[in-house]
Design a protein around this motif. Structure first.
Motif, PDB file in Angstrom:
ATOM      1  N   ARG A  20       0.618  -1.410   0.096  1.00 11.27           N
ATOM      2  CA  ARG A  20      -0.273  -0.526   0.371  1.00 11.27           C
ATOM      3  C   ARG A  20       1.320   1.157   0.224  1.00 11.27           C
ATOM      4  NH1 ARG A  20      -2.755   0.584   4.642  1.00 11.27           N
ATOM      5  NH2 ARG A  20      -3.719   2.268   3.275  1.00 11.27           N
ATOM      6  N   GLY A  21       1.996   0.996  -0.400  1.00 10.22           N
ATOM      7  CA  GLY A  21       3.181   2.172  -0.063  1.00 10.22           C
ATOM      8  C   GLY A  21       2.957   3.065  -1.437  1.00 10.22           C
ATOM      9  N   GLN A  22       2.248   2.568  -1.680  1.00 12.15           N
ATOM     10  CA  GLN A  22       1.841   4.305  -3.343  1.00 12.15           C
ATOM     11  C   GLN A  22       0.562   4.288  -3.337  1.00 12.15           C
ATOM     12  OE1 GLN A  22       2.517   2.532  -7.042  1.00 12.15           O
ATOM     13  NE2 GLN A  22       3.063   5.089  -7.651  1.00 12.15           N
ATOM     14  N   GLU A  23      -0.393   4.063  -2.756  1.00 11.91           N
ATOM     15  CA  GLU A  23      -1.203   4.777  -2.309  1.00 11.91           C
ATOM     16  C   GLU A  23      -1.033   5.583  -1.067  1.00 11.91           C
ATOM     17  OE1 GLU A  23      -5.346   3.842   0.010  1.00 11.91           O
ATOM     18  OE2 GLU A  23      -4.068   2.285  -0.588  1.00 11.91           O
ATOM     19  N   LEU A  24      -0.433   5.561  -0.217  1.00 13.89           N
ATOM     20  CA  LEU A  24      -0.142   5.944   1.772  1.00 13.89           C
ATOM     21  C   LEU A  24       0.556   7.195   0.959  1.00 13.89           C
ATOM     22  CD1 LEU A  24       0.175   3.650   4.297  1.00 13.89           C
ATOM     23  CD2 LEU A  24      -1.935   4.976   3.565  1.00 13.89           C
ATOM     24  N   ALA A  25       2.003   7.209  -0.056  1.00 12.93           N
ATOM     25  CA  ALA A  25       2.721   8.292  -0.370  1.00 12.93           C
ATOM     26  C   ALA A  25       2.117   9.155  -0.611  1.00 12.93           C
ATOM     27  CB  ALA A  25       3.942   7.710  -1.290  1.00 12.93           C
ATOM     28  N   LEU A  26       0.763   9.117  -1.634  1.00 15.48           N
ATOM     29  CA  LEU A  26       0.284  10.599  -2.075  1.00 15.48           C
ATOM     30  C   LEU A  26      -0.401  10.989  -0.617  1.00 15.48           C
ATOM     31  CD1 LEU A  26      -2.000   8.669  -4.686  1.00 15.48           C
ATOM     32  CD2 LEU A  26      -0.311   9.703  -4.353  1.00 15.48           C
ATOM     33  N   ARG A  27      -0.334  10.649   0.606  1.00 13.11           N
ATOM     34  CA  ARG A  27      -0.922  12.076   1.454  1.00 13.11           C
ATOM     35  C   ARG A  27       0.310  12.098   2.569  1.00 13.11           C
ATOM     36  NH1 ARG A  27      -4.647   6.665   3.957  1.00 13.11           N
ATOM     37  NH2 ARG A  27      -4.170   8.606   6.447  1.00 13.11           N
ATOM     38  N   THR A  28       0.978  12.412   1.584  1.00 14.86           N
ATOM     39  CA  THR A  28       2.298  12.200   2.276  1.00 14.86           C
ATOM     40  C   THR A  28       3.045  13.727   1.988  1.00 14.86           C
ATOM     41  OG1 THR A  28       4.695  11.204   1.445  1.00 14.86           O
ATOM     42  CG2 THR A  28       3.470  10.290   3.522  1.00 14.86           C
ATOM     43  N   SER A  29       4.472  14.440   2.109  1.00 14.09           N
ATOM     44  CA  SER A  29       5.452  14.873   2.037  1.00 14.09           C
ATOM     45  C   SER A  29       6.062  14.623   1.098  1.00 14.09           C
ATOM     46  CB  SER A  29       5.149  16.488   2.366  1.00 14.09           C
ATOM     47  OG  SER A  29       6.430  16.216   3.427  1.00 14.09           O
ATOM     48  N   ASN A  30       6.185  13.547   0.826  1.00 16.03           N
ATOM     49  CA  ASN A  30       7.398  12.933  -0.876  1.00 16.03           C
ATOM     50  C   ASN A  30       7.405  13.549  -1.585  1.00 16.03           C
ATOM     51  OD1 ASN A  30       7.628  10.660   1.975  1.00 16.03           O
ATOM     52  ND2 ASN A  30       7.203   9.101   0.830  1.00 16.03           N
ATOM     53  N   ALA A  31       6.761  13.546  -2.845  1.00 11.36           N
ATOM     54  CA  ALA A  31       6.960  14.593  -3.800  1.00 11.36           C
ATOM     55  C   ALA A  31       7.570  15.643  -3.898  1.00 11.36           C
ATOM     56  CB  ALA A  31       5.425  14.622  -4.332  1.00 11.36           C
ATOM     57  N   ALA A  32       7.226  16.689  -2.194  1.00  9.94           N
ATOM     58  CA  ALA A  32       7.785  17.491  -2.306  1.00  9.94           C
ATOM     59  C   ALA A  32       8.747  17.651  -2.309  1.00  9.94           C
ATOM     60  CB  ALA A  32       7.288  18.358  -0.956  1.00  9.94           C
ATOM     61  N   PHE A  33       9.544  16.611  -1.748  1.00  5.23           N
ATOM     62  CA  PHE A  33      11.705  16.243  -1.695  1.00  5.23           C
ATOM     63  C   PHE A  33      11.696  15.005  -2.425  1.00  5.23           C
ATOM     64  CE2 PHE A  33       9.257  17.450   2.872  1.00  5.23           C
ATOM     65  CZ  PHE A  33      10.355  18.524   2.981  1.00  5.23           C
ATOM     66  N   GLY A  34      11.021  15.341  -3.245  1.00  5.96           N
ATOM     67  CA  GLY A  34      12.146  14.528  -4.850  1.00  5.96           C
ATOM     68  C   GLY A  34      11.564  13.769  -4.138  1.00  5.96           C
ATOM     69  N   VAL A  35      10.594  12.731  -3.524  1.00  5.86           N
ATOM     70  CA  VAL A  35      10.973  11.259  -3.319  1.00  5.86           C
ATOM     71  C   VAL A  35       9.081  10.858  -3.915  1.00  5.86           C
ATOM     72  CG1 VAL A  35      10.603   9.352  -1.354  1.00  5.86           C
ATOM     73  CG2 VAL A  35      12.034  11.159  -1.587  1.00  5.86           C
ATOM     74  N   VAL A  36       9.466   9.668  -5.163  1.00  4.87           N
ATOM     75  CA  VAL A  36       7.997   9.667  -5.638  1.00  4.87           C
ATOM     76  C   VAL A  36       8.337   7.356  -5.363  1.00  4.87           C
ATOM     77  CG1 VAL A  36       8.965  10.980  -7.703  1.00  4.87           C
ATOM     78  CG2 VAL A  36       9.802   8.668  -7.551  1.00  4.87           C
ATOM     79  N   ASP A  37       7.066   7.103  -6.076  1.00  3.69           N
ATOM     80  CA  ASP A  37       6.861   6.148  -6.216  1.00  3.69           C
ATOM     81  C   ASP A  37       6.158   5.643  -4.992  1.00  3.69           C
ATOM     82  OD1 ASP A  37       7.299   6.288  -8.725  1.00  3.69           O
ATOM     83  OD2 ASP A  37       8.945   5.260  -8.609  1.00  3.69           O
ATOM     84  N   GLY A  38       6.350   5.651  -3.559  1.00  4.05           N
ATOM     85  CA  GLY A  38       5.743   5.053  -2.769  1.00  4.05           C
ATOM     86  C   GLY A  38       6.544   5.679  -1.028  1.00  4.05           C
ATOM     87  N   LEU A  39       6.430   4.852  -0.579  1.00  2.00           N
ATOM     88  CA  LEU A  39       7.081   5.891   1.162  1.00  2.00           C
ATOM     89  C   LEU A  39       8.756   4.726   1.754  1.00  2.00           C
ATOM     90  CD1 LEU A  39       4.335   4.144   3.650  1.00  2.00           C
ATOM     91  CD2 LEU A  39       4.937   6.356   2.918  1.00  2.00           C
ATOM     92  N   ALA A  40       9.427   6.519   1.905  1.00  2.00           N
ATOM     93  CA  ALA A  40      10.889   6.151   2.503  1.00  2.00           C
ATOM     94  C   ALA A  40      10.886   5.970   3.490  1.00  2.00           C
ATOM     95  CB  ALA A  40      11.017   7.740   2.216  1.00  2.00           C
TER      96      ALA A  40
END
Length: 391
Positions: free
Chosen positions: A148-168
């Motif tokens: 479920r990592g990719q789905e949950l990552a949409l609820r984080t600020s990961n993309a804002a810090f250059g992290v894509v495709d899932g949870l860091a």
């Protein structure tokens, strides 16, 4: 193995559950029975922790094994609660001992190079708990999968810090720090009281919100010049406590998408409680005299980072002026917050960084404090390289 800790396995960070699944998978790959739990050694802790394993099995060809753990972050709001972590361990043709960790589905990757986004603590945790299981016959590949990592990552600020495709796979310790809980605030206030009571304390403090701010403070050398404290989302109460503890100069260092809330008078920054980022941005834009044609598109993007990029592409100078005014508003509203509670005088500076963790904007007090630290700002405009520079 060290003495096992009696501490419950709840309230543990994602890297701990990944390490537990990895150890279980390697144990089964080597012919062991599927364990109900594994004993994990934690960096900096004398006693090991018993961490439950949901399932583990050897796969058909015998050269691979899969283990699953289920994350329990303890009390508080945490999107990793109930998250399944799968780790596939496989023998490779490379000589051992050794192992390589790869990002499977749902695991965050750095957008620049596609590499696994993993913290130093998480790597050390894996090294500490797998070294005794490695053999010279062959190295191992450990593929981490978060279904479920990719789905949950949409609820984080990961993309804002250059992290894509899932949870860091990030974290700097074993136990979860719940940044929105009262317990976390009590711990922060105790840390602040202890810090201010030290004989060498000079009355200067850098306050960050999370791990990205803490990491940047270390990179800039701020942590070598003055104490750095991670406030989590409790900005308002910590500002008051700092002033009452005798802090004379406080530098707020944070991601612009987070600190903009302070410019709108929101001093608990957890997104579950309040979020008016774009409304605050629009109000600041009106104060700066931007036209309706410029303001409207700023309210139609998905993130504050995109708002900055769009306005900078239209008018670089106007964009920089707006974001510098944002930093100034953070300083002004923070001072107003202190005055509301009758606090002792304390200078507050604001320094904001962008998604690539480069220092880009600051208020007047922030510029002064950065200057004293030997740092200056360079704008990120028109594709130029920017960020802090040493004078």
């Amino acid at each position: 193995m060290a003495e096992t800790s009696a501490v419950s396995a709840t309230g543990l960070t994602l890297p701990v559950w990944v390490a537990a699944a990895a150890r279980a998978a390697v144990l089964v790959l080597q012919g062991g029975a599927a364990p109900a739990s594994v004993e994990l050694r934690i960096p900096g802790e004398q006693a090991s922790r018993s961490v439950p394993v949901w399932a583990a099995a050897r796969l058909e060809d015998g050269t691979q094994a899969l283990a699953i753990t289920v994350c329990d972050p303890g009390r508080g709001l945490d999107l990793t609660r109930g998250l399944e972590i799968w780790v596939r361990a496989a023998r490779t043709s490379a000589p051992g001992p050794g192992f390589q960790v790869t990002a499977g589905a749902g695991v965050g990757r750095h957008v620049q190079d596609g590499g696994l986004c993993i913290s130093g603590f998480a790597r050390e945790l894996l090294d500490l708990n797998l070294t005794d299981l490695l053999t010279v016959e062959s190295a191992l590949e450990l593929e981490v999968v978060l279904p479920r990592g990719q789905e949950l990552a949409l609820r984080t600020s990961n993309a804002a810090f250059g992290v894509v495709d899932g949870l860091a796979l990030i974290g700097t310790q074993a136990e979860v720090q719940t940044s929105a809980s009262p317990d976390q605030l009590e711990m922060l206030l105790a840390q602040l009281t202890e810090l201010a009571s030290q004989s060498g304390f000079a009355g200067q403090l850098t306050l960050v919100i999370g791990e990205n701010g803490m990491d940047l403070a270390h990179q800039l050398g701020l942590s070598q010049q003055q104490p750095v404290l991670k406030a989590g989302n409790w900005i308002g109460p910590v500002l008051v406590a700092a002033a009452e503890a005798g802090v004379r100069e406080l530098l707020l260092l944070g991601y612009h998408g987070k600190l903009i809330k302070l410019a709108g008078g929101i001093f608990h920054t957890h997104h579950h409680l309040a979020d008016a980022r774009f409304e605050v941005l629009a109000a600041l834009a009106v104060q700066q005299g931007l036209s309706t044609e410029r303001i409207r598109p700023l309210l139609q993007v998905a993130s504050l980072e995109q708002a900055w990029e769009w306005l900078a592409s239209q008018d670089a100078g106007q964009a920089r002026a707006l974001w510098m005014s944002m930093a100034g508003a953070v300083e002004q509203r923070s001072q107003g917050y202190l005055q509301r509670y009758g606090c002792p005088a304390m200078a507050i500076g604001a320094a904001l960084f962008s998604r690539d963790r480069q220092l880009r904007w600051a208020g007047p007090e922030g510029l002064r404090m950065l200057g004293h630290a030997g740092l200056s700002l360079e704008p990120l405009l028109g594709g130029e390289s920017g960020g802090p520079s040493l004078r």
